[in-house]
Design a protein around this motif. Structure first.
Motif, PDB file in Angstrom:
ATOM      1  N   LEU A 118     -28.914 -86.344   9.661  1.00 21.03           N
ATOM      2  CA  LEU A 118     -28.375 -85.996   8.546  1.00 21.03           C
ATOM      3  C   LEU A 118     -29.544 -85.541   7.626  1.00 21.03           C
ATOM      4  CD1 LEU A 118     -25.953 -88.838   7.221  1.00 21.03           C
ATOM      5  CD2 LEU A 118     -25.538 -86.781   7.974  1.00 21.03           C
ATOM      6  N   ASP A 119     -29.768 -84.212   7.248  1.00 19.41           N
ATOM      7  CA  ASP A 119     -31.049 -83.930   6.617  1.00 19.41           C
ATOM      8  C   ASP A 119     -30.760 -84.122   5.005  1.00 19.41           C
ATOM      9  OD1 ASP A 119     -32.402 -82.959   8.596  1.00 19.41           O
ATOM     10  OD2 ASP A 119     -31.280 -80.982   8.796  1.00 19.41           O
ATOM     11  N   PRO A 120     -31.986 -84.691   4.410  1.00 23.75           N
ATOM     12  CA  PRO A 120     -31.910 -84.882   2.935  1.00 23.75           C
ATOM     13  C   PRO A 120     -31.656 -83.423   2.384  1.00 23.75           C
ATOM     14  CG  PRO A 120     -34.026 -84.907   3.631  1.00 23.75           C
ATOM     15  CD  PRO A 120     -33.354 -84.562   4.794  1.00 23.75           C
ATOM     16  N   ASP A 167     -32.183 -80.119  -0.125  1.00 22.29           N
ATOM     17  CA  ASP A 167     -33.312 -79.366  -0.707  1.00 22.29           C
ATOM     18  C   ASP A 167     -33.647 -79.797  -2.108  1.00 22.29           C
ATOM     19  OD1 ASP A 167     -33.431 -78.153   1.935  1.00 22.29           O
ATOM     20  OD2 ASP A 167     -32.432 -76.105   0.945  1.00 22.29           O
ATOM     21  N   GLU A 168     -32.664 -79.883  -2.865  1.00 20.09           N
ATOM     22  CA  GLU A 168     -32.905 -80.268  -4.215  1.00 20.09           C
ATOM     23  C   GLU A 168     -32.405 -81.751  -4.536  1.00 20.09           C
ATOM     24  OE1 GLU A 168     -34.219 -78.503  -6.787  1.00 20.09           O
ATOM     25  OE2 GLU A 168     -34.749 -77.159  -5.363  1.00 20.09           O
ATOM     26  N   PRO A 169     -32.921 -82.630  -5.020  1.00 19.84           N
ATOM     27  CA  PRO A 169     -32.589 -84.083  -5.279  1.00 19.84           C
ATOM     28  C   PRO A 169     -31.286 -84.036  -6.330  1.00 19.84           C
ATOM     29  CG  PRO A 169     -34.480 -83.801  -6.344  1.00 19.84           C
ATOM     30  CD  PRO A 169     -34.371 -82.388  -5.471  1.00 19.84           C
ATOM     31  N   ALA A 170     -30.469 -84.647  -6.289  1.00 15.14           N
ATOM     32  CA  ALA A 170     -29.298 -84.739  -7.082  1.00 15.14           C
ATOM     33  C   ALA A 170     -29.647 -85.109  -8.479  1.00 15.14           C
ATOM     34  CB  ALA A 170     -28.258 -85.538  -6.323  1.00 15.14           C
ATOM     35  N   PRO A 171     -29.134 -84.412  -9.302  1.00 13.88           N
ATOM     36  CA  PRO A 171     -29.570 -84.757 -10.910  1.00 13.88           C
ATOM     37  C   PRO A 171     -29.159 -86.487 -11.299  1.00 13.88           C
ATOM     38  CG  PRO A 171     -27.731 -83.399 -10.887  1.00 13.88           C
ATOM     39  CD  PRO A 171     -28.230 -83.592  -9.434  1.00 13.88           C
ATOM     40  N   LEU A 172     -30.049 -87.016 -12.054  1.00 15.08           N
ATOM     41  CA  LEU A 172     -29.602 -88.016 -12.263  1.00 15.08           C
ATOM     42  C   LEU A 172     -28.538 -88.405 -13.525  1.00 15.08           C
ATOM     43  CD1 LEU A 172     -33.083 -89.896 -12.659  1.00 15.08           C
ATOM     44  CD2 LEU A 172     -31.442 -90.129 -10.804  1.00 15.08           C
ATOM     45  N   THR A 173     -27.576 -89.085 -13.453  1.00 18.98           N
ATOM     46  CA  THR A 173     -26.349 -88.976 -14.414  1.00 18.98           C
ATOM     47  C   THR A 173     -26.594 -90.462 -15.175  1.00 18.98           C
ATOM     48  OG1 THR A 173     -24.911 -89.912 -12.791  1.00 18.98           O
ATOM     49  CG2 THR A 173     -24.906 -87.457 -13.412  1.00 18.98           C
ATOM     50  N   ARG A 174     -26.186 -90.361 -16.528  1.00 21.06           N
ATOM     51  CA  ARG A 174     -26.129 -91.408 -17.039  1.00 21.06           C
ATOM     52  C   ARG A 174     -24.758 -91.823 -17.785  1.00 21.06           C
ATOM     53  NH1 ARG A 174     -31.449 -92.822 -20.427  1.00 21.06           N
ATOM     54  NH2 ARG A 174     -32.998 -92.378 -18.904  1.00 21.06           N
TER      55      ARG A 174
END
Length: 68
Positions: free
Chosen positions: A57-59, A61-68
């Protein structure tokens, strides 16, 4: 896995423990493979073999946006 006299994957079996999703994906991939038939004394024969399948599993390219 068992490969028939025509080089087709005839039977598969998962050895060891794996999550069902990954085991199913490995079996699905293997059943699509085509082999050159093994021969014995000039005639094609069935063979059994083991084929390790490794998942990586490759991470993203873009981190997932943080949700609140």
């Amino acid at each position: 896995m068992e490969v028939d006299e025509r080089g087709n994957v005839a039977r598969t079996m998962v050895v060891g423990e794996a999550p069902k999703l990954l085991a199913d994906a490995a079996v699905s991939a293997l059943t699509q493979w085509k082999f050159r038939p093994h021969t014995y004394r000039g005639a094609p024969v069935k063979v059994r073999l083991r084929q390790p399948i490794t998942f990586k599993l490759d991470p993203p390219d873009e981190p997932a946006p943080l949700t609140r």
